[in-house]
Design an enzyme around this catalytic site. Structure first.
Site, PDB file in Angstrom:
ATOM      1  N   ARG A 177      36.917 120.938 120.512  1.00 29.56           N
ATOM      2  CA  ARG A 177      36.279 121.232 121.628  1.00 29.56           C
ATOM      3  C   ARG A 177      35.844 122.650 121.382  1.00 29.56           C
ATOM      4  O   ARG A 177      36.562 123.494 120.582  1.00 29.56           O
ATOM      5  CB  ARG A 177      37.082 120.930 122.893  1.00 29.56           C
ATOM      6  CG  ARG A 177      37.028 119.303 123.238  1.00 29.56           C
ATOM      7  CD  ARG A 177      37.856 118.999 124.305  1.00 29.56           C
ATOM      8  NE  ARG A 177      37.479 119.609 125.336  1.00 29.56           N
ATOM      9  CZ  ARG A 177      38.173 119.671 126.527  1.00 29.56           C
ATOM     10  NH1 ARG A 177      39.401 119.177 126.563  1.00 29.56           N
ATOM     11  NH2 ARG A 177      37.767 120.100 127.574  1.00 29.56           N
ATOM     12  N   LYS A 188      41.271 122.836 122.390  1.00 34.51           N
ATOM     13  CA  LYS A 188      40.210 123.232 123.349  1.00 34.51           C
ATOM     14  C   LYS A 188      40.579 124.766 123.459  1.00 34.51           C
ATOM     15  O   LYS A 188      41.816 125.020 124.182  1.00 34.51           O
ATOM     16  CB  LYS A 188      40.229 122.300 124.636  1.00 34.51           C
ATOM     17  CG  LYS A 188      39.408 122.849 125.545  1.00 34.51           C
ATOM     18  CD  LYS A 188      39.925 123.435 126.826  1.00 34.51           C
ATOM     19  CE  LYS A 188      38.999 124.137 127.639  1.00 34.51           C
ATOM     20  NZ  LYS A 188      39.647 124.762 128.691  1.00 34.51           N
ATOM     21  N   HIS A 248      49.825 115.310 114.558  1.00 34.93           N
ATOM     22  CA  HIS A 248      49.266 114.095 115.334  1.00 34.93           C
ATOM     23  C   HIS A 248      49.487 114.023 116.725  1.00 34.93           C
ATOM     24  O   HIS A 248      50.769 114.647 117.474  1.00 34.93           O
ATOM     25  CB  HIS A 248      49.637 112.855 114.552  1.00 34.93           C
ATOM     26  CG  HIS A 248      51.375 112.747 114.096  1.00 34.93           C
ATOM     27  ND1 HIS A 248      51.857 112.062 113.079  1.00 34.93           N
ATOM     28  CD2 HIS A 248      52.488 113.598 114.724  1.00 34.93           C
ATOM     29  CE1 HIS A 248      52.967 112.376 113.110  1.00 34.93           C
ATOM     30  NE2 HIS A 248      53.379 113.175 113.859  1.00 34.93           N
ATOM     31  N   ASN A 296      54.792 124.993 113.927  1.00 38.86           N
ATOM     32  CA  ASN A 296      54.990 123.548 113.595  1.00 38.86           C
ATOM     33  C   ASN A 296      54.972 122.954 115.132  1.00 38.86           C
ATOM     34  O   ASN A 296      55.967 123.190 115.945  1.00 38.86           O
ATOM     35  CB  ASN A 296      56.211 123.164 112.963  1.00 38.86           C
ATOM     36  CG  ASN A 296      56.054 121.787 112.718  1.00 38.86           C
ATOM     37  OD1 ASN A 296      55.864 121.378 111.579  1.00 38.86           O
ATOM     38  ND2 ASN A 296      56.509 120.807 113.631  1.00 38.86           N
ATOM     39  N   TYR A 356      46.078 123.162 133.243  1.00 38.58           N
ATOM     40  CA  TYR A 356      45.389 122.955 134.418  1.00 38.58           C
ATOM     41  C   TYR A 356      46.263 122.428 135.664  1.00 38.58           C
ATOM     42  O   TYR A 356      47.068 121.257 135.327  1.00 38.58           O
ATOM     43  CB  TYR A 356      44.186 121.881 133.994  1.00 38.58           C
ATOM     44  CG  TYR A 356      43.361 121.596 135.187  1.00 38.58           C
ATOM     45  CD1 TYR A 356      42.530 122.665 135.827  1.00 38.58           C
ATOM     46  CD2 TYR A 356      43.008 120.205 135.773  1.00 38.58           C
ATOM     47  CE1 TYR A 356      41.662 122.512 136.929  1.00 38.58           C
ATOM     48  CE2 TYR A 356      41.940 120.210 136.724  1.00 38.58           C
ATOM     49  CZ  TYR A 356      41.378 121.211 137.319  1.00 38.58           C
ATOM     50  OH  TYR A 356      40.568 121.126 138.339  1.00 38.58           O
ATOM     51  N   ARG A 395      65.442 119.064 129.644  1.00 39.01           N
ATOM     52  CA  ARG A 395      65.364 117.937 129.918  1.00 39.01           C
ATOM     53  C   ARG A 395      66.766 117.265 130.564  1.00 39.01           C
ATOM     54  O   ARG A 395      67.765 117.790 130.537  1.00 39.01           O
ATOM     55  CB  ARG A 395      65.270 117.064 128.549  1.00 39.01           C
ATOM     56  CG  ARG A 395      66.337 117.375 127.544  1.00 39.01           C
ATOM     57  CD  ARG A 395      65.791 116.875 126.066  1.00 39.01           C
ATOM     58  NE  ARG A 395      67.033 117.216 125.128  1.00 39.01           N
ATOM     59  CZ  ARG A 395      66.783 117.026 123.835  1.00 39.01           C
ATOM     60  NH1 ARG A 395      65.680 117.021 123.308  1.00 39.01           N
ATOM     61  NH2 ARG A 395      67.916 117.191 122.964  1.00 39.01           N
TER      62      ARG A 395
END
Length: 407
Positions: free
Chosen positions: A238, A256, A268, A282, A292, A345
């Site tokens: 973008r 973006k 990916h 990486n 956002y 986590r």
């Protein structure tokens, strides 16, 4: 633009099928701009109509010091400079007041101030003077212009394999040695540097592709791709994205308003928005830069040689310093120091011999029961279909008649 010593006036016309012909875009220019570009000279515009006396308005647009005035229609974009200048030369040699073109006219400027009335008809033209009057004609003339553009690039050493399925706007710059394969749309003021390889199926708008870069089946808008960088397949860049040299942007990656330093690899399934990454980073599969909060957008900064593990979330604004390591599955909300390891986590909980998996029961295939929450001794939220409940929980599970819920 060059001042050729002539007045150029373009007549604006409307057609039932297309409306305002002068404003129709074709490969980076409007039809009116294509007509003007044939002479590459300053021009004025005037509304054309069979019932309008042009001498009422035309002299007001003219410079009397220029002896020749060229009047062309806005819907004839195939016209060439040589044809118009040849008509101007004929006007001078014949000492005539005007020379009629198949669609347009070349006048002696003084004649336009002397004559009292001039009603211009809209004659039909062919060849260079073929007019865009309907959608079929627009398609045919667009294809003609497209092939002119492709021939220009091919003559300058750009390898274009399929003229039928390659679309390049008029202001695109492609250097010698670049390769453009079929099914590409290169729009706006894009620049393709030497030895770049534009593989099939790209849509590139107002972007710069540096030397020896490769772009495959991707969408790129107002971005820069560094030298020897490979993008795609199926990447989406973008506006305001900058990718450094020697990078790898893989499939289903979206960028973006971000900057990636040289040697970065984003292979990916990743979104990077409003961020700046240093060199040789990486970024693993499934990483999301959460920029956002529903109201405002925030930027994150990542240093050099940072490793971001798969399925990590970078919640902006955070700063990740040089050579930091983000463990897979982490949600990072605070800054990470240089050479730091960030693990964010929940600790894994394993319940042995759990009988609640009704899709793969241990013994046979009993009729599934209604789901029940696991007892409090297990982690909250784990669904358990058959584990015995403590007495106090069993009491709560009965309905008003003293029967277990669900019976």
């Amino acid at each position: 633009m060059v001042d050729l010593g002539i007045n150029v006036v373009i007549l604006r016309v409307k057609h039932n099928a297309l409306g305002e012909a002068w404003n129709i875009p074709v490969l980076g220019r409007t039809l009116e701009e294509w007509v003007a570009s044939a002479l590459n000279a300053p021009f004025k515009t005037l509304e054309a109509s069979p019932v309008i006396n042009l001498t009422d308005k035309l002299p007001q647009l003219l410079d009397k010091t220029k002896p020749t005035t060229v009047v062309l229609y806005c819907d004839t974009p195939l016209i060439t400079k040589g044809t118009v200048l040849a008509a101007a030369d004929q006007l001078v040699k014949q000492k005539a007041n005007f020379v009629k073109l198949p669609r347009g006219c070349v006048f002696r400027t003084e004649y336009l101030f002397e004559t009292e009335s001039l009603f211009v008809q809209e004659p039909a033209g062919g060849g260079e003077f073929e007019a865009v009057t309907d959608c079929e004609g627009l398609s045919r003339i667009t294809d003609n212009i497209r092939r002119r553009i492709l021939r220009y690039h091919a003559s300058n050493g750009v390898r274009i394999f399929d003229f039928d399925n390659t679309h390049i706007d008029c202001d695109v710059v492609i250097q010698r040695g670049a390769t453009v394969e079929p099914y590409n749309f290169i729009r706006g003021k894009s620049i393709i540097k030497s030895d770049a390889h534009i593989m099939p199926g790209n849509y590139i708008v107002d972007s710069i592709i540096e030397r020896s870069a490769t772009v495959d089946s991707s969408r790129i808008y107002k971005s820069l791709i560094g030298a020897e960088t490979r993008v795609g397949p199926f990447a989406y860049l973008r506006p305001d994205s900058v990718v450094g040299a020697g990078c790898r942007i893989g499939d289903f990656v979206e960028l973006k308003s971000c900057i990636l330093g040289d040697g970065c690899k984003v292979s990916h399934l990743t979104y990077i928005g409003d961020a700046e990454l240093g060199s040789e980073c990486n970024v693993g599969c499934g990483v999301v830069f959460a920029n956002y909060d529903g109201k405002n957008k925030y930027r994150s900064t990542v240093g050099n040689r940072v490793f971001i593990g798969s399925n990590a979330n970078i919640v902006a604004p955070v700063n990740i310093a040089d050579r930091a390591f983000i463990a897979a599955g982490s949600t990072v909300t605070r800054d990470v120091p240089s050479q730091g390891l960030a693990v964010a986590r929940a600790r894994q909980t394993v319940i042995p011999d759990w009988a609640g998996n009704m899709y793969a029961p241990i013994n046979g295939n009993p009729q599934p029961r209604a789901y029940e929450h696991a007892p409090a001794r297990f982690s909250d939220g784990i669904i358990d279909g058959s584990s015995p409940m403590p007495a106090d929980e069993a009491a709560l599970a009965k309905d008003d008649n003293g029967k277990p819920d669900g019976e």
